[in-house]
Scaffold this motif. Structure first.
Motif, PDB file in Angstrom:
ATOM      1  N   ILE A 109      34.017  32.782  36.993  1.00 32.74           N
ATOM      2  CA  ILE A 109      35.275  32.564  36.267  1.00 32.74           C
ATOM      3  C   ILE A 109      35.303  33.562  35.111  1.00 32.74           C
ATOM      4  N   GLU A 196      46.580  30.289  36.243  1.00 32.09           N
ATOM      5  CA  GLU A 196      45.224  30.822  36.358  1.00 32.09           C
ATOM      6  C   GLU A 196      44.253  30.056  35.461  1.00 32.09           C
ATOM      7  N   ARG A 201      40.777  29.455  37.429  1.00 36.52           N
ATOM      8  CA  ARG A 201      40.459  30.703  38.116  1.00 36.52           C
ATOM      9  C   ARG A 201      40.135  31.799  37.094  1.00 36.52           C
TER      10      ARG A 201
END
Length: 335
Positions: A109, A196, A201
């Motif tokens: 990440i 996101e 993510r």
């Protein structure tokens, strides 16, 4: 949990001993209970802060090829220069027997931010990486002045901490900090699809504590900084922007130094509050700027328990360690 706010102006009145003691005690109480405190009416002027944020924005607006003329050196040993999005990964990891797998897992990440790190030009162990003068005329001169302006304010806060900790020598902590081992960081969090971050993510800056003695943070009006509630681990509360305030927090070294009397509290940067979260129909986050200033003791300083923080019934919890050795443990997995 609420982050306390302290008016620093009485500290500047040399003849107001009771006022100075009150300020010192308020700061120490906040650092014992929360680890964070807003400080207003501090020595760094509003005009200086406005100019610092203007220079920061102008730097990050430069084309990538210009910013990259002052690259963060490879590896972890030198923490200076420009870091593009994804280069740095903030974590609580320390070096150990399986660093390669730790780093690989952490970087699944990425941290979506860019930064520019500045130190003292007299620090030979951490040489500055300046962009060429023609890339942004006046940038280096201002940032050099700003670096030492921040240290001037930091020394006053260190003195207040010493008084609040009942140390006989008000300069006890300042004597360990020459100013040449500090770090000024310009931070820019570019717009990113909110999804996101929501779906993990990508990250802005994951939960962490700072390695230094203490941090002074200046932030814009975007929001997104959160502080862990010490009474409810895993629960974070917003550190809402306060115009021109220093958000001061204790670092790991000063927690260790103080025998855990002062708290080095987890904090993170995530999505701004709902009212400020999105920009445009595509649900992009707002760009965010902040300027942290990390105060660290000189590399050969031995971090051992502050005398007023231990006693017959409260022995020192930690073995002595130099700042350089502690920094090495933390930095070696960050880059």
């Amino acid at each position: 949990m609420k982050i306390p706010l302290v008016d620093f102006s009485p500290w500047n009145q040399a003849d107001d001993k009771s006022g100075r003691k009150k300020v010192a005690q308020e700061i120490v109480d906040a650092c014992k209970k929360v680890g964070f405190v807003y400080i207003i009416n501090h020595p760094v002027s509003e005009s200086t802060l406005d100019e610092a944020f203007d220079w920061s924005r102008r730097f990050f607006e430069l084309p990538m090829e210009e910013k990259s003329k002052a690259p963060h050196p490879e590896g972890w040993a030198v923490h200076r220069g420009y870091s593009c999005p994804g280069l740095e990964k903030v974590s609580q990891a320390v070096s150990g027997g399986d660093d390669e797998n730790v780093v690989k897992q952490l970087r699944q990440i990425p941290d979506f931010k860019e930064s520019y790190d500045i130190g003292s030009d007299e620090d030979r162990l951490q040489p500055n990486q300046w962009i060429p003068e023609e890339s942004l005329p006046g940038f280096r001169a201002f940032m050099t002045r700003f670096y030492w302006d921040c240290f001037g304010a930091g020394k006053e806060i260190l003195n207040a901490l010493a008084v609040g900790l009942d140390l006989e020598d008000e300069d006890y902590l300042v004597k360990k900090h020459s100013g040449h081992n500090n770090q000024l960081r310009l931070l820019h969090y570019p717009p990113i699809p909110a999804e996101e971050l929501e779906k993990e993510r990508a990250a802005r800056c994951p939960a962490h504590t700072d390695w230094s003695s203490m941090t002074m943070l200046f932030q814009d009006d975007c929001g997104g900084l959160e502080v862990e509630d010490v009474a409810r681990p895993g629960t974070f509360v917003p550190a809402k922007p306060v115009k021109n305030a220093i958000v001061m927090n204790i670092g790991d070294l000063l927690q260790r130094w103080s025998n855990d009397h002062l708290k080095s509290t987890y904090h993170r940067v995530t999505l701004p509050p709902l009212s400020d979260r999105y920009e445009g129909a595509s649900c992009m986050t707002r760009k965010r700027f902040s300027i942290p200033y990390f105060l660290s003791p000189d590399p050969d300083t031995l971090i051992e328990c502050i005398p007023s923080c231990m006693g017959e019934n409260e022995p020192a919890k930690y073995e002595p360690i130099t700042q350089a050795d502690y920094n090495r443990m933390r930095a070696s997995v960050q880059y």
